[in-house]
Scaffold this motif. Structure first.
Motif, short mmCIF file in Angstrom:
data_model
loop_
_atom_site.label_atom_id
_atom_site.label_comp_id
_atom_site.label_asym_id
_atom_site.label_seq_id
_atom_site.Cartn_x
_atom_site.Cartn_y
_atom_site.Cartn_z
N GLY A 59 4.65 1.03 -0.17
CA GLY A 59 5.58 0.65 -1.24
C GLY A 59 6.98 1.24 -1.16
N THR A 116 4.54 5.94 6.62
CA THR A 116 3.26 5.92 7.34
C THR A 116 3.44 6.38 8.79
N ASN A 117 4.64 6.25 9.34
CA ASN A 117 4.89 6.60 10.74
C ASN A 117 5.51 7.98 10.93
N CYS A 160 9.32 3.91 7.76
CA CYS A 160 8.13 3.87 6.92
C CYS A 160 7.46 5.24 6.91
N TYR A 175 7.78 -7.60 3.15
CA TYR A 175 8.01 -6.17 2.89
C TYR A 175 9.32 -5.73 3.53
N GLU A 229 0.84 -1.20 0.00
CA GLU A 229 0.00 0.00 0.00
C GLU A 229 0.87 1.25 0.00
N1 ARG Z 1 5.48 -1.85 3.36
C1 ARG Z 1 4.14 -2.28 3.59
C2 ARG Z 1 3.24 -1.65 2.56
O1 ARG Z 1 3.67 -0.78 1.87
C3 ARG Z 1 3.68 -1.99 5.01
C4 ARG Z 1 3.50 -0.54 5.35
C5 ARG Z 1 2.88 -0.20 6.69
N2 ARG Z 1 3.33 -1.04 7.76
C6 ARG Z 1 4.44 -0.87 8.48
N3 ARG Z 1 4.73 -1.76 9.39
N4 ARG Z 1 5.24 0.14 8.26
O2 ARG Z 1 2.09 -2.03 2.41
#
Ligand code: ARG
Length: 368
Positions: free
Chosen positions: A57, A280-281, A278, A199, A55
Motif C-alpha cells: 500500500g 517489500t524490496n 517498494c 499500483y 497488501e
Molecule cells: N503495491 C502493491 C501492493 O501493495 C505491490 C507490492 C509488491 N510488489 C511489487 N512489485 N513491489 O500490493
C-alpha cells in the motif's frame, strides 16, 4: 483540520485490515509533520489509498523517505518483514560466513539430482541523486537514462559484460520500435508496459511511459540492466545451469563495477541498507529464483499445494511469467526466498538452495 488523506485513510482502516500502509498510518504522527513532509508522505501512500486491496500500500518516492518518515516506515517494515520496529539491516555477500552449506562453497543443484534449471538473481538499485521513480519528472527520467548510457558505453567495451542498450525513449539513439520491444519482452529480457499496472500507475512510477525506459543486455543475454522500471535500475544475471554461485558471483562483480563508475552513487539508508521504491524490496533489493517443474505438487492445475508447502520454508511461489502470472503448463513454478530485509545477500542464496532441497523432497514424497 484533518487533511483529505487522513479522512480517506480513517474510513478505509476498518475495511482493509490487510493493507499495511493504511493500517500503519497514524494521524497523530502525521499532524506533527510540516506541510512539505505531509505532502511527501501523502504521495507515498497514494497507491494504497487508490487501490485499497493493496497488501503493502505504499512506495517511497525520495531516497531519504525511509529515514525521513521513520515513525511510519518502521511500522510498515516490521509488519511486512516480521522484524522489530528498530530492526537494522546489514549487507553481506560472503557465502563463506554461512553454516550448513557444501564444504567447497559451491551450491550445485546437480548434486541434488536436479537437471540444469533456469536460475536468476536480480537486485533493485536507485541513484542517490535522483528522486525515486514515483516522484521523477519526465526530464529526470531522460537525464537518468542518459547518465546510464555513459555507463553502458563502458560496459560495451568490456569482454565480460559487453552487449547493447535498447531504449524506448522517442529520439534516443538506441530507440527501438514496437516489434523489437515485443521481441525483447517475449525473450524475457525487457520488462512489460508499466501503465497497465494500477499500483505502479497510482504511485506515479509508471508515469511518462515510455520515456527514460530501456534495457542493457550482454552479448550472451545472461546479464541485464533494466532502466526506469519500479526502481531506477534492476540489475540481474540469469542462466540455465546448476551452480547457483555463477549468477550470484557475476551479479556481484557487475554491481561493484557499475558502482565504481563516477556518477553511480547508489541510495543506501544507514539503518535499512539498499533503498528501493517498494518497502517489500528494501535492504538487499534482491530476489533469487529458480524455475522448477513440480508436476506432482501441481497435478490439480494450481499452485495451491506448492504454495502451502513452500510458505513455511520461507519460499514464494509464482508463475514463470513474473509477478501475478499463472503456473506453466508442465507445472513449472518460479521459486524464491521471500525475505529481502534483515537477511544478507548470502543468506538469500543459501535459503534458495536449502529450500529447493526441501521442495524436491516434498515433490518426491507424493510420487511414492
Ligand atoms: N503495491 C502493491 C501492493 O501493495 C505491490 C507490492 C509488491 N510488489 C511489487 N512489485 N513491489 O500490493
Amino acid at each position: 483540520m484533518p487533511s483529505e488523506l487522513q479522512e480517506k485513510v480513517e474510513t478505509l482502516k476498518g475495511r482493509y485490515p490487510d493493507n499495511i500502509a493504511i493500517q500503519c498510518f497514524d494521524s497523530v504522527y502525521f499532524n506533527t509533520l510540516s506541510d512539505d513532509h505531509k505532502r511527501r508522505l501523502q504521495k507515498c501512500l497514494n497507491s494504497g489509498v487508490e487501490n485499497p486491496d493493496s497488501e503493502m500500500g505504499c512506495y517511497a518516492c525520495q531516497p531519504s523517505d525511509f529515514d525521513d518518515f521513520k515513525p511510519f516506515f518502521s511500522k510498515v517494515l516490521a509488519r511486512h518483514h516480521k522484524v522489530s520496529e528498530n530492526a537494522r539491516h546489514v549487507n553481506n555477500w560472503d557465502l563463506g560466513s554461512l553454516e550448513g552449506l557444501p564444504a567447497d562453497g559451491k551450491l550445485d543443484i546437480a548434486k541434488l539430482g536436479l537437471p540444469p534449471l533456469s536460475m536468476r538473481v536480480r537486485v533493485g538499485r536507485n541513484l542517490r541523486e535522483f528522486a525515486l521513480p514515483g516522484s521523477m519528472t519526465q526530464n529526470d527520467r531522460i537525464r537518468l537514462e542518459n547518465r546510464m548510457m555513459a555507463v553502458f558505453d563502458k560496459l560495451i567495451a568490456m569482454p565480460e559484460f559487453g552487449g547493447a542498450y535498447y531504449s524506448l525513449t522517442p529520439g534516443n539513439p538506441a530507440f527501438i520500435d514496437d516489434n523489437k520491444y515485443n521481441e525483447l519482452v517475449d525473450a524475457h529480457i525487457m520488462f512489460k508496459r508499466m501503465d497497465t499496472d494500477r499500483y505502479l500507475t497510482a504511485a506515479g512510477i509508471a508515469a511518462d511511459w515510455p520515456f527514460g525506459r530501456g534495457c542493457y543486455v550482454s552479448e550472451d543475454r545472461e546479464f541485464i540492466i533494466w532502466v526506469g522500471e519500479e526502481d531506477h535500475l534492476r540489475i540481474m544475471c540469469m542462466k540455465r545451469g546448476t551452480v547457483l554461485n555463477e549468477v550470484f558471483d557475476r551479479l556481484k562483480s557487475a554491481l561493484d563495477l557499475v558502482e565504481s563508475i563516477e556518477g553511480m552513487e547508489f541510495a543506501y539508508s544507514d539503518d535499512y541498507g539498499v533503498v528501493t521504491s517498494c518497502p517489500t524490496n528494501l535492504g538487499t533489493g534482491m530476489r533469487a529464483s529458480l524455475h522448477i517443474a513440480l508436476p506432482n505438487l501441481t497435478a490439480d492445475g494450481t499452485d495451491a499445494k506448492a504454495k502451502a508447502i513452500a510458505k513455511p520454508l520461507g519460499l514464494s511461489v509464482r508463475g514463470i511469467g513474473g509477478e501475478h502470472t499463472p503456473i506453466g503448463v508442465d507445472g513449472t513454478l518460479d521459486i524464491s526466498p521471500s525475505a529481502r530485509f534483515c537477511i544478507t545477500e548470502a543468506e538469500i542464496l543459501a535459503a534458495l538452495y536449502k529450500g529447493i532441497v526441501l521442495l524436491k523432497d516434498a515433490e518426491q514424497q507424493i510420487e511414492t
